[in-house]
Design a protein around this motif. Structure first.
Motif, PDB file in Angstrom:
ATOM      1  N   ALA A 182       0.840  -1.206   0.000  1.00 58.21           N
ATOM      2  CA  ALA A 182       0.000   0.000   0.000  1.00 58.21           C
ATOM      3  C   ALA A 182       0.871   1.250   0.000  1.00 58.21           C
ATOM      4  N   VAL A 183       1.946   1.239   0.800  1.00 58.00           N
ATOM      5  CA  VAL A 183       2.845   2.401   0.860  1.00 58.00           C
ATOM      6  C   VAL A 183       3.556   2.593  -0.482  1.00 58.00           C
ATOM      7  N   GLU A 184       3.974   1.489  -1.108  1.00 59.43           N
ATOM      8  CA  GLU A 184       4.599   1.582  -2.446  1.00 59.43           C
ATOM      9  C   GLU A 184       3.652   2.281  -3.426  1.00 59.43           C
ATOM     10  N   LEU A 185       2.400   1.853  -3.409  1.00 61.01           N
ATOM     11  CA  LEU A 185       1.398   2.439  -4.312  1.00 61.01           C
ATOM     12  C   LEU A 185       1.215   3.934  -4.031  1.00 61.01           C
ATOM     13  N   LEU A 186       1.062   4.279  -2.749  1.00 61.17           N
ATOM     14  CA  LEU A 186       0.698   5.659  -2.374  1.00 61.17           C
ATOM     15  C   LEU A 186       1.863   6.638  -2.445  1.00 61.17           C
ATOM     16  N   THR A 187       3.096   6.116  -2.582  1.00 60.30           N
ATOM     17  CA  THR A 187       4.251   7.025  -2.674  1.00 60.30           C
ATOM     18  C   THR A 187       4.890   6.986  -4.067  1.00 60.30           C
ATOM     19  N   GLU A 188       4.289   6.246  -4.990  1.00 57.41           N
ATOM     20  CA  GLU A 188       4.829   6.132  -6.352  1.00 57.41           C
ATOM     21  C   GLU A 188       4.454   7.363  -7.171  1.00 57.41           C
ATOM     22  N   PHE A 189       5.426   7.942  -7.873  1.00 57.25           N
ATOM     23  CA  PHE A 189       5.144   9.150  -8.657  1.00 57.25           C
ATOM     24  C   PHE A 189       5.003   8.876 -10.154  1.00 57.25           C
ATOM     25  N   ASP A 190       5.365   7.667 -10.586  1.00 57.73           N
ATOM     26  CA  ASP A 190       5.194   7.319 -11.999  1.00 57.73           C
ATOM     27  C   ASP A 190       3.839   6.622 -12.178  1.00 57.73           C
ATOM     28  N   PHE A 191       2.978   7.202 -13.022  1.00 58.51           N
ATOM     29  CA  PHE A 191       1.603   6.695 -13.116  1.00 58.51           C
ATOM     30  C   PHE A 191       1.551   5.251 -13.648  1.00 58.51           C
ATOM     31  N   GLU A 192       2.412   4.938 -14.630  1.00 61.52           N
ATOM     32  CA  GLU A 192       2.392   3.567 -15.188  1.00 61.52           C
ATOM     33  C   GLU A 192       2.775   2.543 -14.121  1.00 61.52           C
ATOM     34  N   GLN A 193       3.801   2.882 -13.345  1.00 60.77           N
ATOM     35  CA  GLN A 193       4.217   1.981 -12.254  1.00 60.77           C
ATOM     36  C   GLN A 193       3.102   1.879 -11.207  1.00 60.77           C
ATOM     37  N   ALA A 194       2.449   3.024 -10.909  1.00 63.00           N
ATOM     38  CA  ALA A 194       1.346   3.032  -9.942  1.00 63.00           C
ATOM     39  C   ALA A 194       0.208   2.139 -10.428  1.00 63.00           C
ATOM     40  N   GLN A 195      -0.056   2.149 -11.737  1.00 62.91           N
ATOM     41  CA  GLN A 195      -1.118   1.277 -12.293  1.00 62.91           C
ATOM     42  C   GLN A 195      -0.782  -0.192 -12.086  1.00 62.91           C
ATOM     43  N   GLN A 196       0.511  -0.515 -12.223  1.00 61.95           N
ATOM     44  CA  GLN A 196       0.956  -1.894 -11.991  1.00 61.95           C
ATOM     45  C   GLN A 196       0.698  -2.299 -10.527  1.00 61.95           C
ATOM     46  N   PHE A 197       1.091  -1.395  -9.594  1.00 65.61           N
ATOM     47  CA  PHE A 197       0.854  -1.664  -8.171  1.00 65.61           C
ATOM     48  C   PHE A 197      -0.648  -1.785  -7.883  1.00 65.61           C
ATOM     49  N   ALA A 198      -1.439  -0.905  -8.516  1.00 64.21           N
ATOM     50  CA  ALA A 198      -2.895  -0.901  -8.269  1.00 64.21           C
ATOM     51  C   ALA A 198      -3.534  -2.196  -8.753  1.00 64.21           C
ATOM     52  N   SER A 199      -3.053  -2.737  -9.874  1.00 70.02           N
ATOM     53  CA  SER A 199      -3.664  -3.986 -10.364  1.00 70.02           C
ATOM     54  C   SER A 199      -3.288  -5.156  -9.450  1.00 70.02           C
ATOM     55  N   GLU A 200      -2.075  -5.110  -8.851  1.00 63.77           N
ATOM     56  CA  GLU A 200      -1.703  -6.153  -7.866  1.00 63.77           C
ATOM     57  C   GLU A 200      -2.621  -6.052  -6.638  1.00 63.77           C
ATOM     58  N   ILE A 201      -2.849  -4.812  -6.188  1.00 63.62           N
ATOM     59  CA  ILE A 201      -3.711  -4.598  -5.018  1.00 63.62           C
ATOM     60  C   ILE A 201      -5.148  -5.005  -5.335  1.00 63.62           C
ATOM     61  N   GLU A 202      -5.580  -4.772  -6.556  1.00 70.22           N
ATOM     62  CA  GLU A 202      -6.927  -5.199  -6.985  1.00 70.22           C
ATOM     63  C   GLU A 202      -7.051  -6.720  -6.851  1.00 70.22           C
ATOM     64  N   ALA A 203      -5.975  -7.440  -7.197  1.00 68.54           N
ATOM     65  CA  ALA A 203      -5.975  -8.906  -7.068  1.00 68.54           C
ATOM     66  C   ALA A 203      -6.058  -9.315  -5.595  1.00 68.54           C
ATOM     67  N   TYR A 204      -5.321  -8.601  -4.726  1.00 76.25           N
ATOM     68  CA  TYR A 204      -5.412  -8.896  -3.281  1.00 76.25           C
ATOM     69  C   TYR A 204      -6.839  -8.648  -2.793  1.00 76.25           C
ATOM     70  N   ASN A 205      -7.453  -7.585  -3.301  1.00 74.55           N
ATOM     71  CA  ASN A 205      -8.811  -7.243  -2.855  1.00 74.55           C
ATOM     72  C   ASN A 205      -9.818  -8.306  -3.297  1.00 74.55           C
ATOM     73  N   SER A 206      -9.629  -8.849  -4.520  1.00 69.77           N
ATOM     74  CA  SER A 206     -10.514  -9.927  -5.004  1.00 69.77           C
ATOM     75  C   SER A 206     -10.355 -11.163  -4.122  1.00 69.77           C
ATOM     76  N   GLU A 207      -9.097 -11.455  -3.767  1.00 64.78           N
ATOM     77  CA  GLU A 207      -8.839 -12.607  -2.894  1.00 64.78           C
ATOM     78  C   GLU A 207      -9.477 -12.378  -1.520  1.00 64.78           C
ATOM     79  N   ARG A 208      -9.363 -11.136  -1.025  1.00 68.66           N
ATOM     80  CA  ARG A 208      -9.965 -10.792   0.269  1.00 68.66           C
ATOM     81  C   ARG A 208     -11.471 -10.994   0.238  1.00 68.66           C
ATOM     82  N   LYS A 209     -12.119 -10.573  -0.861  1.00 66.02           N
ATOM     83  CA  LYS A 209     -13.576 -10.732  -0.989  1.00 66.02           C
ATOM     84  C   LYS A 209     -13.980 -12.198  -0.988  1.00 66.02           C
ATOM     85  N   ASP A 210     -13.225 -13.015  -1.738  1.00 64.35           N
ATOM     86  CA  ASP A 210     -13.543 -14.453  -1.811  1.00 64.35           C
ATOM     87  C   ASP A 210     -13.408 -15.115  -0.438  1.00 64.35           C
ATOM     88  N   LEU A 211     -12.315 -14.772   0.269  1.00 63.73           N
ATOM     89  CA  LEU A 211     -12.093 -15.335   1.612  1.00 63.73           C
ATOM     90  C   LEU A 211     -13.199 -14.898   2.574  1.00 63.73           C
TER      91      LEU A 211
END
Length: 562
Positions: free
Chosen positions: A295-324
């Protein structure tokens, strides 16, 4: 559902304020119920201003904190910014670290591991600081009770600055500075800030030394708004100002990390509810499923493309969280059913393979079905660990304290807590907790309550009212979305249950010949029979707006029907 109508203020008070503001009586009533009784207070409420923020130096120890940070910068010391793994902690760490890094490079961040270290300041974290040459730790959203940890750090020549908003114990840690408005000896005018809010006050004070104005710090408020929304702190005073301007940043020019999260959602304008239900769970998912560092990596990243990569990883964690969350809730409900525990005053469930990161969410879900104080246990090492959630008005922390002889450790507050115990004490504790709740809970607390602000007629729902209600935003504790009651309502005949299992309800309502108003009731499908055959009924609801095909129309969000 228990419907309770808020006490009505005196007619004189209502009339006086209604005239002063040129609004309907029931709007004046809503304001008085929120503690706003005159023109000046209404002006502050309706027109939040950065000028309403307090001087950060009014907070006890702020001068000491700033002096120590400036000394560290002068001496080229390494600074470690430490915080909890939830939204408040990760946003606070992101805020303070990104601010310091904007002019000083020797800054790093540390988020404890939920499973290895647990909540708050950890010995592992201090060892990390020691091994890597850090001589100053700034702890955010934690640390107010970390007396042993701060002493341990001191032995290793590491200084602490604590920025916390939790209630202190009898003794404060021996830190260089302890910033916490809930300190008995702190005269700061507002004591409901969240951890990230305290972090913002710290950078506000540091900014004074760099001739920065409050406007220069506005870009950091997207993080503060996310923390205020997620931490469910009162939406009053400074929190309201910070959230108001933070939402503007989220909707106009957010940092790349938040922009990447919002980009995935594809919603034009976000309100505080979207922050609570869309942004916050995703930031939280990192610490629940993987590690708060993501979460800190995502929120402190200044490159938007890199931030999108982090956000899609977090989206996957969130999907896993919902299923659990869905799976464990289902298993827990089945356990309550099979053990024939529906008549108890508490819900206490355990399964050793349940994921520790989601048991708090599951406890909240169980309350939606079985409305009573709830504990969800799982195995953590050789101990049992649990998350507790409570019902409105009942202090679950006090109940745990009364049963503490069976617990290894516990902590939290009135509505949410965490604890661990030895396996052999589980059943003893379960029964002691049941007895304690049965003895201390009022029967009314076991029935969900809908708190109604005012009774109105449909003819009162005008474009002017909707404009005024929008200015009540952002909503939150102590400034909740107004709930209205309207009686003698009928469905126009177009109402129907909706959803896969017909669990929701769509109605078109009228009252005394008014035009039909669309209404939606999530989870109210079982009330459909009350609305048929032109029988009159009562509705409790919030006033909403629905956008469809570019058109906006009024829609009632039903909370209950009777």
């Amino acid at each position: 559902m228990r419907w309770t109508i808020q006490p009505k203020p005196s007619e004189d008070k209502i009339k006086h304020l209604a005239q002063a503001l040129n609004v309907e009586d029931f709007v004046a009533q809503l304001l008085i119920q929120r503690g706003i009784e005159n023109f000046e207070e209404a002006k502050v409420f309706f027109r939040p201003s950065l000028e309403h923020l307090h001087d950060p130096y009014l907070m006890k120890d702020m001068e000491k904190a700033v002096e120590r940070i400036e000394k560290a910068i002068q001496n080229q010391e390494r600074i470690l910014v430490f915080g909890d793994y939830d939204v408040d902690g990760t946003t606070a760490v992101s805020l303070v670290s990104s601010y310091l890094k904007s002019y000083y490079p020797e800054v790093a961040t540390y988020i404890p591991d939920r499973y290895q270290e647990g909540y708050g300041v950890s010995f592992m974290g201090i060892d990390y600081a020691d091994d890597n040459g850090f001589s100053l730790i700034i702890a955010l959203d934690c640390g107010i009770k970390s007396i042993d940890h701060v002493a341990y750090a001191k032995e290793r020549n590491i200084d602490f600055i604590i920025c916390d908003h939790h209630r202190p114990g009898e003794t404060l840690p021996d830190a260089i500075a302890v910033l916490d408005p809930k300190r008995e000896d702190c005269n700061y005018p507002y004591d409901e800030l969240c951890g990230c809010g305290i972090g913002f006050k710290l950078i506000q004070a540091l900014g004074n030394n760099r001739s920065q104005t409050i406007e220069d710090l506005v870009p950091y408020l997207d993080l503060v708004a996310a923390a205020i929304a997620a931490d469910i702190v009162p939406m009053t005073g400074e929190n309201r100002v910070l959230a108001h301007f933070g939402l503007q940043v989220i909707n106009s020019n957010p940092r790349p990390g938040i922009k990447a999260l919002v980009h995935q959602i594809k919603k034009k304008v976000l309100d505080i509810t979207d922050v609570v239900f869309i942004i916050a769970p995703r930031i939280n998912a990192a610490g629940r499923i993987k590690h708060g560092n993501h979460a800190v990596e995502l929120l402190t990243e200044f490159d938007f493309e890199q931030a999108q990569q982090f956000a899609s990883e977090i989206e996957a964690y969130n999907s896993e969280r919902k299923d659990l969350d869905k799976l464990i809730t289902k298993e827990a409900l089945k356990q309550i059913e099979e053990n024939n525990e529906k008549e108890r005053f508490t819900s206490v469930v355990f399964q050793e393979d349940w994921h520790k990161g989601v048991i708090g969410i599951v406890a909240s879900r169980l309350i939606e079905t079985h409305y009573r104080p709830t504990l969800v246990f799982t195995k953590s090492g050789d101990k049992y660990a649990a998350s507790a959630r409570s019902v409105k008005g009942f202090d679950v922390y006090n109940a745990l304290e009364a049963c503490s002889e069976h617990l290894e450790q516990f902590g939290g507050h009135m509505y949410a807590a965490g604890m661990t115990l030895k396996e052999e004490n589980y059943l003893l504790f379960k029964e002691a907790f049941e007895r304690e709740v049965e003895k201390t809970i009022h029967p009314d607390m076991l029935v969900p309550e809908i708190s109604i602000d005012a009774e109105i007629d449909f003819c009162d729902i005008t474009p002017k009212l909707i404009r005024i209600l929008k200015q009540f935003e952002p909503f939150g504790p102590k400034n909740m979305t107004p709930t209205f009651l309207t009686k003698d309502v009928k469905d126009t005949g177009y109402g129907k249950p909706m959803g896969q299992d017909e669990e929701h309800l769509r109605l078109f309502l009228k009252q005394n010949g008014s035009e039909g108003i669309a209404a939606i009731g999530f989870g109210l499908g079982d009330k459909f029979d009350l609305t048929t055959n032109q029988k009159p009924f009562q509705v409790a609801y919030n006033i909403d707006e629905n956008e469809w095909n570019g058109k906006t129309s009024v829609q009632l969000r039903l909370k209950s029907i009777k």
